[in-house]
Design a protein around this motif. Structure first.
Motif, PDB file in Angstrom:
ATOM      1  N   PHE A   1      40.296  27.193  54.527  1.00 40.69           N
ATOM      2  CA  PHE A   1      41.605  26.959  54.429  1.00 40.69           C
ATOM      3  C   PHE A   1      42.008  26.570  56.044  1.00 40.69           C
ATOM      4  O   PHE A   1      42.821  25.857  56.204  1.00 40.69           O
TER       5      PHE A   1
ATOM      6  N   GLU B   1      48.005  28.896  52.993  1.00 40.53           N
ATOM      7  CA  GLU B   1      46.619  28.703  53.451  1.00 40.53           C
ATOM      8  C   GLU B   1      46.546  29.363  54.533  1.00 40.53           C
ATOM      9  O   GLU B   1      45.509  30.267  54.708  1.00 40.53           O
TER      10      GLU B   1
ATOM     11  N   PHE C   1      46.964  33.373  53.429  1.00 44.84           N
ATOM     12  CA  PHE C   1      45.695  33.913  52.731  1.00 44.84           C
ATOM     13  C   PHE C   1      44.669  33.974  53.641  1.00 44.84           C
ATOM     14  O   PHE C   1      43.807  35.018  53.526  1.00 44.84           O
TER      15      PHE C   1
ATOM     16  N   SER D   1      44.290  33.153  46.464  1.00 44.47           N
ATOM     17  CA  SER D   1      43.445  31.939  46.972  1.00 44.47           C
ATOM     18  C   SER D   1      43.026  31.385  45.792  1.00 44.47           C
ATOM     19  O   SER D   1      42.872  30.082  45.822  1.00 44.47           O
TER      20      SER D   1
ATOM     21  N   ALA E   1      36.621  32.507  45.054  1.00 42.75           N
ATOM     22  CA  ALA E   1      37.679  33.510  45.520  1.00 42.75           C
ATOM     23  C   ALA E   1      37.862  34.404  44.308  1.00 42.75           C
ATOM     24  O   ALA E   1      38.124  35.466  44.662  1.00 42.75           O
TER      25      ALA E   1
END
Length: 140
Positions: A17, A68, A71, A88, A120
């Motif tokens: 991310f 992003e 998370f 995610s 994830a």
């Protein structure tokens, strides 16, 4: 061994991310960049989201970027891993499906977006705590 796997999943998803965010903000050299600029990222966002009005693309790109970063930070520090891993996975699945429906499934597979989403979701099922802020909170 599961602790190491859980940590590896946390780190790889979070770093993925953050690397994507760094790319769209021009922090990667042109040699390693997919977008390189915010504008190029927004153009790509528009490409994979043809059902979203053009006027909404900046908001969608900004929202995806913020999600992003948030998370990634929570996965890195180990805060509410199950929740943020599920979120995610959902975000990555949205990316993968958007890529698949707009440009074809090949790019979603080439960039392993479905794999990252599955990773994830797998992370969200791992209940043991290892190097997580949650462990400190639970002890208090």
């Amino acid at each position: 061994m599961q602790n190491i796997i859980k940590l590896a999943l946390r780190l790889s998803i979070a770093v993925g991310f953050l690397s994507a965010v760094a790319d769209r903000l021009g922090m990667w050299s042109e040699q390693f960049s997919s977008w390189g600029t915010w504008e190029a990222f927004l153009d790509y966002t528009a490409l994979i989201s043809p059902w979203i009005p053009e006027s909404m693309i900046p908001a969608v790109g900004f929202t995806a970027t913020v999600l992003e970063v948030v998370f990634a930070v929570f996965l890195l520090i180990g805060f509410k891993i199950s929740l943020f891993a599920k979120l995610s996975g959902c975000l990555l699945l949205v990316f993968a499906l958007s890529m698949s429906f707009s440009t074809g499934i090949k790019f979603a597979f080439d960039y392993s977006v479905f794999t990252a989403a599955a990773a994830a979701f797998a992370l969200s099922t791992m209940k043991t705590k290892y190097l997580e802020v949650d462990s400190l909170i639970t002890k208090s």
